[in-house]
Design a protein around this motif. Structure first.
Motif, PDB file in Angstrom:
ATOM      1  N   PRO A   6      -2.110 -13.777   0.714  1.00  0.00           N
ATOM      2  CA  PRO A   6      -2.006 -13.296  -0.667  1.00  0.00           C
ATOM      3  C   PRO A   6      -3.144 -12.324  -0.979  1.00  0.00           C
ATOM      4  CG  PRO A   6      -2.881 -15.526  -0.631  1.00  0.00           C
ATOM      5  CD  PRO A   6      -2.563 -15.178   0.785  1.00  0.00           C
ATOM      6  N   VAL A   7      -2.880 -11.356  -1.835  1.00  0.00           N
ATOM      7  CA  VAL A   7      -3.874 -10.351  -2.237  1.00  0.00           C
ATOM      8  C   VAL A   7      -4.115 -10.521  -3.732  1.00  0.00           C
ATOM      9  CG1 VAL A   7      -4.453  -7.908  -2.308  1.00  0.00           C
ATOM     10  CG2 VAL A   7      -3.034  -8.791  -0.447  1.00  0.00           C
ATOM     11  N   TYR A   8      -5.361 -10.811  -4.098  1.00  0.00           N
ATOM     12  CA  TYR A   8      -5.719 -11.073  -5.494  1.00  0.00           C
ATOM     13  C   TYR A   8      -6.469  -9.887  -6.093  1.00  0.00           C
ATOM     14  CZ  TYR A   8      -4.524 -15.930  -4.512  1.00  0.00           C
ATOM     15  OH  TYR A   8      -3.854 -17.082  -4.167  1.00  0.00           O
ATOM     16  N   ALA A   9      -6.462  -9.829  -7.399  1.00  0.00           N
ATOM     17  CA  ALA A   9      -7.199  -8.785  -8.111  1.00  0.00           C
ATOM     18  C   ALA A   9      -8.698  -9.046  -8.005  1.00  0.00           C
ATOM     19  CB  ALA A   9      -6.781  -8.757  -9.573  1.00  0.00           C
ATOM     20  N   LEU A  10      -9.454  -7.999  -7.765  1.00  0.00           N
ATOM     21  CA  LEU A  10     -10.901  -8.126  -7.690  1.00  0.00           C
ATOM     22  C   LEU A  10     -11.529  -8.109  -9.083  1.00  0.00           C
ATOM     23  CD1 LEU A  10     -11.514  -5.669  -4.728  1.00  0.00           C
ATOM     24  CD2 LEU A  10     -11.305  -8.156  -4.626  1.00  0.00           C
ATOM     25  N   ALA A  11     -10.899  -7.393  -9.990  1.00  0.00           N
ATOM     26  CA  ALA A  11     -11.393  -7.299 -11.358  1.00  0.00           C
ATOM     27  C   ALA A  11     -10.247  -6.905 -12.266  1.00  0.00           C
ATOM     28  CB  ALA A  11     -12.525  -6.273 -11.459  1.00  0.00           C
ATOM     29  N   GLY A  12     -10.360  -7.230 -13.553  1.00  0.00           N
ATOM     30  CA  GLY A  12      -9.320  -6.869 -14.498  1.00  0.00           C
ATOM     31  C   GLY A  12      -9.280  -5.380 -14.750  1.00  0.00           C
ATOM     32  N   GLY A  13      -8.127  -4.891 -15.195  1.00  0.00           N
ATOM     33  CA  GLY A  13      -8.021  -3.468 -15.476  1.00  0.00           C
ATOM     34  C   GLY A  13      -6.584  -3.043 -15.672  1.00  0.00           C
ATOM     35  N   VAL A  14      -6.336  -1.749 -15.420  1.00  0.00           N
ATOM     36  CA  VAL A  14      -5.020  -1.151 -15.591  1.00  0.00           C
ATOM     37  C   VAL A  14      -4.574  -0.569 -14.260  1.00  0.00           C
ATOM     38  CG1 VAL A  14      -3.665   0.604 -16.806  1.00  0.00           C
ATOM     39  CG2 VAL A  14      -5.508  -0.604 -17.997  1.00  0.00           C
ATOM     40  N   GLN A  49      -4.166  -0.581   4.655  1.00  0.00           N
ATOM     41  CA  GLN A  49      -3.383   0.393   3.900  1.00  0.00           C
ATOM     42  C   GLN A  49      -3.493   0.105   2.405  1.00  0.00           C
ATOM     43  OE1 GLN A  49       0.652   0.911   5.268  1.00  0.00           O
ATOM     44  NE2 GLN A  49       1.375   1.598   3.259  1.00  0.00           N
ATOM     45  N   PRO A  50      -3.673   1.140   1.552  1.00  0.00           N
ATOM     46  CA  PRO A  50      -3.751   0.928   0.107  1.00  0.00           C
ATOM     47  C   PRO A  50      -2.455   0.346  -0.451  1.00  0.00           C
ATOM     48  CG  PRO A  50      -4.619   3.086   0.682  1.00  0.00           C
ATOM     49  CD  PRO A  50      -3.953   2.544   1.913  1.00  0.00           C
ATOM     50  N   LEU A  51      -2.610  -0.687  -1.251  1.00  0.00           N
ATOM     51  CA  LEU A  51      -1.466  -1.298  -1.915  1.00  0.00           C
ATOM     52  C   LEU A  51      -1.366  -0.882  -3.376  1.00  0.00           C
ATOM     53  CD1 LEU A  51      -1.774  -4.959  -0.533  1.00  0.00           C
ATOM     54  CD2 LEU A  51      -0.400  -3.081   0.383  1.00  0.00           C
ATOM     55  N   ALA A  52      -2.533  -0.702  -4.009  1.00  0.00           N
ATOM     56  CA  ALA A  52      -2.556  -0.306  -5.422  1.00  0.00           C
ATOM     57  C   ALA A  52      -3.943   0.222  -5.764  1.00  0.00           C
ATOM     58  CB  ALA A  52      -2.195  -1.484  -6.322  1.00  0.00           C
ATOM     59  N   VAL A  53      -3.995   1.093  -6.762  1.00  0.00           N
ATOM     60  CA  VAL A  53      -5.248   1.621  -7.293  1.00  0.00           C
ATOM     61  C   VAL A  53      -5.350   1.191  -8.751  1.00  0.00           C
ATOM     62  CG1 VAL A  53      -6.608   3.684  -7.798  1.00  0.00           C
ATOM     63  CG2 VAL A  53      -5.193   3.591  -5.729  1.00  0.00           C
ATOM     64  N   GLY A  88     -15.224  -0.725  -3.535  1.00  0.00           N
ATOM     65  CA  GLY A  88     -15.190   0.713  -3.293  1.00  0.00           C
ATOM     66  C   GLY A  88     -16.318   1.405  -4.044  1.00  0.00           C
ATOM     67  N   THR A  89     -16.529   2.654  -3.693  1.00  0.00           N
ATOM     68  CA  THR A  89     -17.655   3.385  -4.279  1.00  0.00           C
ATOM     69  C   THR A  89     -17.281   4.196  -5.512  1.00  0.00           C
ATOM     70  OG1 THR A  89     -17.207   5.227  -2.768  1.00  0.00           O
ATOM     71  CG2 THR A  89     -18.788   3.554  -2.034  1.00  0.00           C
ATOM     72  N   ALA A  90     -16.012   4.214  -5.881  1.00  0.00           N
ATOM     73  CA  ALA A  90     -15.605   4.966  -7.076  1.00  0.00           C
ATOM     74  C   ALA A  90     -16.239   4.339  -8.311  1.00  0.00           C
ATOM     75  CB  ALA A  90     -14.097   4.982  -7.206  1.00  0.00           C
ATOM     76  N   PRO A  91     -16.657   5.154  -9.290  1.00  0.00           N
ATOM     77  CA  PRO A  91     -17.381   4.618 -10.444  1.00  0.00           C
ATOM     78  C   PRO A  91     -16.520   3.857 -11.447  1.00  0.00           C
ATOM     79  CG  PRO A  91     -17.043   6.981 -10.688  1.00  0.00           C
ATOM     80  CD  PRO A  91     -16.570   6.634  -9.314  1.00  0.00           C
ATOM     81  N   ASP A  92     -15.196   4.117 -11.475  1.00  0.00           N
ATOM     82  CA  ASP A  92     -14.397   3.488 -12.531  1.00  0.00           C
ATOM     83  C   ASP A  92     -13.086   2.876 -12.047  1.00  0.00           C
ATOM     84  OD1 ASP A  92     -13.155   5.805 -11.866  1.00  0.00           O
ATOM     85  OD2 ASP A  92     -12.846   6.506 -13.915  1.00  0.00           O
ATOM     86  N   HIS A  93     -12.843   2.856 -10.748  1.00  0.00           N
ATOM     87  CA  HIS A  93     -11.614   2.229 -10.256  1.00  0.00           C
ATOM     88  C   HIS A  93     -11.853   1.675  -8.850  1.00  0.00           C
ATOM     89  CE1 HIS A  93     -11.260   6.346  -8.617  1.00  0.00           C
ATOM     90  NE2 HIS A  93     -10.661   5.749  -7.608  1.00  0.00           N
ATOM     91  N   TYR A  94     -10.906   0.842  -8.404  1.00  0.00           N
ATOM     92  CA  TYR A  94     -10.996   0.295  -7.052  1.00  0.00           C
ATOM     93  C   TYR A  94      -9.592   0.212  -6.448  1.00  0.00           C
ATOM     94  CZ  TYR A  94      -9.493  -4.240  -8.963  1.00  0.00           C
ATOM     95  OH  TYR A  94      -8.800  -5.245  -9.581  1.00  0.00           O
ATOM     96  N   THR A  95      -9.558   0.073  -5.129  1.00  0.00           N
ATOM     97  CA  THR A  95      -8.290   0.086  -4.391  1.00  0.00           C
ATOM     98  C   THR A  95      -8.052  -1.268  -3.733  1.00  0.00           C
ATOM     99  OG1 THR A  95      -8.539   2.456  -3.929  1.00  0.00           O
ATOM    100  CG2 THR A  95      -6.982   1.223  -2.562  1.00  0.00           C
ATOM    101  N   LEU A  96      -6.854  -1.815  -3.947  1.00  0.00           N
ATOM    102  CA  LEU A  96      -6.429  -3.023  -3.232  1.00  0.00           C
ATOM    103  C   LEU A  96      -5.821  -2.603  -1.901  1.00  0.00           C
ATOM    104  CD1 LEU A  96      -4.677  -5.360  -5.842  1.00  0.00           C
ATOM    105  CD2 LEU A  96      -6.875  -5.699  -4.718  1.00  0.00           C
ATOM    106  N   ARG A  97      -6.293  -3.201  -0.804  1.00  0.00           N
ATOM    107  CA  ARG A  97      -5.821  -2.833   0.524  1.00  0.00           C
ATOM    108  C   ARG A  97      -5.187  -4.039   1.219  1.00  0.00           C
ATOM    109  NH1 ARG A  97      -7.704   2.172   1.871  1.00  0.00           N
ATOM    110  NH2 ARG A  97      -9.393   2.975   0.564  1.00  0.00           N
ATOM    111  N   PHE A 126      -0.022  -9.288  -4.567  1.00  0.00           N
ATOM    112  CA  PHE A 126       0.837  -9.028  -3.417  1.00  0.00           C
ATOM    113  C   PHE A 126       0.738 -10.223  -2.467  1.00  0.00           C
ATOM    114  CE2 PHE A 126      -0.446  -4.815  -4.869  1.00  0.00           C
ATOM    115  CZ  PHE A 126       0.746  -4.088  -4.841  1.00  0.00           C
ATOM    116  N   THR A 127       1.761 -10.352  -1.624  1.00  0.00           N
ATOM    117  CA  THR A 127       1.698 -11.257  -0.486  1.00  0.00           C
ATOM    118  C   THR A 127       2.226 -10.506   0.721  1.00  0.00           C
ATOM    119  OG1 THR A 127       2.029 -13.219  -1.862  1.00  0.00           O
ATOM    120  CG2 THR A 127       2.431 -13.454   0.493  1.00  0.00           C
ATOM    121  N   VAL A 128       1.407 -10.468   1.770  1.00  0.00           N
ATOM    122  CA  VAL A 128       1.771  -9.773   3.003  1.00  0.00           C
ATOM    123  C   VAL A 128       2.027 -10.821   4.077  1.00  0.00           C
ATOM    124  CG1 VAL A 128       1.068  -8.085   4.733  1.00  0.00           C
ATOM    125  CG2 VAL A 128       0.366  -7.789   2.342  1.00  0.00           C
ATOM    126  N   ALA A 129       3.185 -10.725   4.732  1.00  0.00           N
ATOM    127  CA  ALA A 129       3.581 -11.715   5.741  1.00  0.00           C
ATOM    128  C   ALA A 129       3.777 -11.044   7.087  1.00  0.00           C
ATOM    129  CB  ALA A 129       4.866 -12.415   5.327  1.00  0.00           C
TER     130      ALA A 129
END
Length: 363
Positions: free
Chosen positions: A75-83, A99-103, A172-181, A208-211
């Protein structure tokens, strides 16, 4: 089985005793013999097979469903709240590790960047203070305690900056967003977000859940009356509606010890190799289990037995005779009947058109 036949005769009474003529008398039916002598050519034309001593094989057919291997689910969990800004991966997509799953855009990332900047400044300040205290200590203008406190402050600042660096390495190093991989290569079997969705990690589960579907499970329910027929290690044949002409081979991997509280059935699990990913989670499957017993009994094809008068009979061929012999069947399955009495190994029984010959011999 006794063969029966009728005969009648007329007995003429002497006219001196009976002037009225004659009477007819019918005898009681006579029992037929169990065996019938047949011409050698007729016996030679019969299709027969020998009785074999064989271990009893029991079979069980179950209905099940393909399920992903739970040991290979991530399972892939959110690292922090956001949009959610981007969600390029769809349900059922095959992804590679990393591989990126969501930004996701997150205010917590801004706060984290500020904390890292402050930690960097604090570390520089602690170093300057330690240098100053060390010089003063060398001149006798500061105590050992002051020097120890300055060193502790530097260690604390270094630890805080290290913690924040590791945290930002995850986000990630971006100042205002992060990527789920994707944490592993596999298939996305669950997706619980859409673009524009806003969420808090404490309010949602996995996004997400990756199998890994290189190996899948087949889960099936067994009725209580069939529990003794299922054991771990039994070979299994699996068929699906999607591939009616294909058979998948596996073994019973686990027999669960708890009954379903509602259906009162026992669940069994079968492992199947799935290198081509033909088997998809959610597919219905038919499961055929076969168990070989250590008990051996005389076995004949089930088609060679005739059911009549509430019993089963075999037509035994011996020395140009055909005998209609009652038998007791202990178990039948996979086209074979295992006989507990009535037949001995090596005897020849009629295997084709047995019912037809039975009627000719016994009607």
């Amino acid at each position: 089985m006794n063969r029966l036949f009728h005969f009648s005769s007329r007995l003429l009474l002497p006219t001196s005793l009976c002037l009225s003529g004659c009477t007819e008398e019918t005898t009681e039916p006579l029992p037929r013999p169990d065996t019938q002598q047949l011409p050698a050519a007729t016996v030679a034309a019969l299709q027969t097979d020998s009785v074999q001593l064989a271990p009893i094989q029991t079979e069980l057919r179950l209905e099940g469903r393909i399920s992903p291997n739970a040991d290979r689910l991530t399972p892939v969990y959110a690292l922090a709240g956001g949009v959610v800004e981007q969600a390029p991966v769809a349900l059922g997509d095959v992804v590679t590790a990393g591989q990126p799953l969501a930004v996701l855009r997150s205010a917590q990332m801004v706060s984290l960047a500020q904390q890292r900047t402050e930690a960097t400044v604090n570390l520089g300040t602690a170093r300057v203070q330690l240098e100053a205290v060390s010089e003063m200590h060398a001149d006798g203008m500061s105590s050992d305690q002051d020097l120890s406190l300055a060193r502790a402050a530097l260690q604390k600042a270094q630890a805080e900056l290290t913690r924040l660096r590791k945290q930002t390495d995850v986000y990630g190093t971006a100042p205002d967003h992060y990527t789920l991989r994707a944490p592993q290569a596999g298939t996305v079997i669950e997706k619980h977000l859409t673009e524009g969705q806003q969420f808090d990690p404490g309010q949602v589960g996995s996004l997400f859940t990756v199998a890994n579907l290189d190996e899948v499970w087949v889960l099936a329910d067994v009725f209580q009356s069939d529990i003794e027929k299922v054991k771990a290690g039994l070979p299994v044949e699996v068929h699906t509606l999607s591939y009616p002409d294909r058979q998948f081979a596996g073994r019973v991997d686990k027999v669960f010890n708890m009954l379903d509280p509602e259906r009162k059935t026992l669940q069994v699990r079968v492992r199947l190799a799935n290198p081509d990913h033909l088997l998809k989670p959610g597919m219905f499957a038919r499961i055929h289990l076969t168990q070989t017993s250590t008990t051996q009994l005389p076995a004949v094809p089930s088609a060679s037995l005739v059911f009549a008068n509430g019993r089963r009979y075999a037509l035994v061929v011996k020395n140009n005779t055909v005998e209609t012999r009652p038998v007791a069947v202990q178990h039948a399955g996979q086209g074979m009947s295992y006989v507990s009495s009535g037949l001995t190994p090596g005897e020849q029984v009629v295997t084709r058109n047995a019912l037809l010959y039975y009627k000719e011999l016994n009607d």
